[in-house]
Design an enzyme around this catalytic site. Structure first.
Site, PDB file in Angstrom:
ATOM      1  NE  ARG A 128      -6.320   0.741  -1.824  1.00  0.00           N
ATOM      2  CZ  ARG A 128      -5.649   1.336  -0.828  1.00  0.00           C
ATOM      3  NH1 ARG A 128      -4.334   1.199  -0.727  1.00  0.00           N
ATOM      4  NH2 ARG A 128      -6.283   2.083   0.058  1.00  0.00           N
ATOM      5  CG  ASN A 135      -2.441  11.596   2.204  1.00  0.00           C
ATOM      6  OD1 ASN A 135      -1.883  10.708   1.577  1.00  0.00           O
ATOM      7  ND2 ASN A 135      -2.114  11.867   3.455  1.00  0.00           N
ATOM      8  CE  LYS A 136      -5.239   5.638   4.261  1.00  0.00           C
ATOM      9  NZ  LYS A 136      -6.258   4.759   3.619  1.00  0.00           N
ATOM     10  CG  ASP A 171      -3.227   8.021  -1.641  1.00  0.00           C
ATOM     11  OD1 ASP A 171      -3.154   8.559  -0.531  1.00  0.00           O
ATOM     12  OD2 ASP A 171      -2.842   6.856  -1.873  1.00  0.00           O
ATOM     13  NE  ARG A 207      -0.042   1.504   3.439  1.00  0.00           N
ATOM     14  CZ  ARG A 207       0.934   2.361   3.541  1.00  0.00           C
ATOM     15  NH1 ARG A 207       2.188   1.944   3.693  1.00  0.00           N
ATOM     16  NH2 ARG A 207       0.717   3.655   3.517  1.00  0.00           N
ATOM     17  N   GLY A 208       0.201   2.395  -0.165  1.00  0.00           N
ATOM     18  CA  GLY A 208       0.956   3.629  -0.382  1.00  0.00           C
ATOM     19  C   GLY A 208       1.017   3.846  -1.892  1.00  0.00           C
ATOM     20  CB  ALA A 209       0.174   6.798  -3.968  1.00  0.00           C
ATOM     21  CD  GLN A 241      -3.218   2.722   6.769  1.00  0.00           C
ATOM     22  OE1 GLN A 241      -3.794   3.146   7.766  1.00  0.00           O
ATOM     23  NE2 GLN A 241      -3.872   2.454   5.660  1.00  0.00           N
TER      24      GLN A 241
END
Ligand code: MRU
Length: 338
Positions: A85, A238-239, A228, A47-49, A187
């Site tokens: 995603r 973003n998150k 993201d 995970r993470g862009a 996270q």
């Protein structure tokens, strides 16, 4: 310890450090078929862009490695991975780049693997440059707040916002990093704390809802987060929780920085309202980490990202330089003609 690793030659497989099991357990997931890679991305094993872009590029190689009609299989893999995603545009960017190669006369299976390696290497270079551009923006002491995870785990190398923090520490700054735990999947608590501890950078874990108090107490001198997807007007997804932090930072007069590579910009999208926001299983809220924390049957809403309007962002740090002010013409000037 590598978050993403290709094992073998063009018909090898993708090995992912399973981020869902960290920090308690260092375990790997070997992906030998495309559905393994799609599942690893959906389940946040990777995970993470930037990292999901790199993983998807290797996923296309996994797909192409499975038969004589490898070009067609590679294309099908890219299409499936592209949809794994919806929010981080690095995923689409990497799949489209692999698709372009598959459609070109130069396409060979070896070339495909080299292209995925190149995406990974370029990504590392971008993160290094972001870190160096961003380091001077950090305070020499006091506190820096970050949200979610943007280190080597999220980028396959070095990190974006966490890279800025690390480079700043390397150049002698000695602030404390306040790490939002980042509900619901933690996270920050599970991954950012783990990475900061390994890097020897001073840090304190806080619950997401403590950020306002810390700012009011004067403990936070800057905020730095990743992204993201960034629309061409600078609105940044973003998150979930990032927007709240940006509003708090503005209220308290604290600079709010976004650190992201050029591959996170989606110049085809005019504003943040057009960024697709992933909605995840409500059980991530009601049954976090295997324990029920709400009455049975409760309805829960679980958007995984939010959008911070450009007007709340002090600057965006990219590998090509710092975008300040965050406006479309400045974004175009810094990013160039891409
Ligand atoms: O759902 P996740 O864990 O993939 O979300 C990750 C984030 O929001 C990160 O902040 C973002 O991708 C930047 S990673 C350098």
């Amino acid at each position: 310890m590598k978050a993403i690793e290709w094992i073998g030659d063009g018909s090898g497989f993708l090995r992912l450090l399973d981020q869902t099991r960290l920090p308690g357990e260092v375990a790997y997931r070997d992906c030998r078929e495309v559905p393994d890679v799609v599942a690893a991305i959906r389940e946040l094993a990777v995970r993470g862009a930037p990292a999901i872009g790199v993983a998807a590029a290797y996923g296309v190689v996994v797909g192409a490695g499975q038969g004589a009609d490898w070009q067609d299989l590679g294309r099908k893999a890219a299409v499936a991975l592209r949809q794994s995603r919806p929010t981080a545009v690095n995923l689409m960017w990497a799949c489209d780049r692999m698709l372009r190669l598959l459609d070109s006369p130069d396409a060979t299976r070896d070339r495909l693997l080299r292209e995925a390696d190149l995406i990974r290497a370029e990504n590392a270079e971008m993160c290094r440059a972001i870190s160096l551009h961003g380091a001077p923006l950090m305070p020499m002491s006091g506190g820096v707040l970050t949200h979610c995870n943007t280190g080597p785990l999220a980028t396959a190398d070095f990190g974006t916002a966490l890279g800025v923090i690390a480079a700043s520490w390397e150049s002698g700054a000695r602030f404390t990093v306040f790490v939002d735990e980042t509900r619901p999947l933690l996270q920050g608590a599970r991954l950012t704390v783990w990475e900061l501890a390994q890097a020897g950078i001073d840090h304190s874990l806080i619950c997401d809802n403590m950020a306002g108090l810390l700012m009011q107490q004067g403990k936070v001198q800057a905020v730095v987060v990743g992204a993201d997807r960034i629309a061409r007007n600078g609105d940044t997804a973003n998150k979930i929780g990032t927007y709240s932090v940006a509003v708090l930072a503005r209220y308290h007069g604290i600079p709010f920085y976004v650190a992201a590579p050029s591959t996170t910009f989606d110049m085809g999208i005019g504003a943040g309202t057009d960024i697709p926001i992933e909605e995840r299983d409500p059980r991530e809220i009601t049954h976090g980490f295997g324990r029920s924390t709400a009455p049975a049957g409760v309805r829960a809403y679980n958007p995984a990202f939010d959008v911070t309007p450009a007007g709340l962002i002090t600057a965006i740090v990219t590998e090509r330089g710092v975008i300040d002010p965050v406006k479309e013409d400045k974004i175009r000037a810094v990013l160039g003609g891409d």
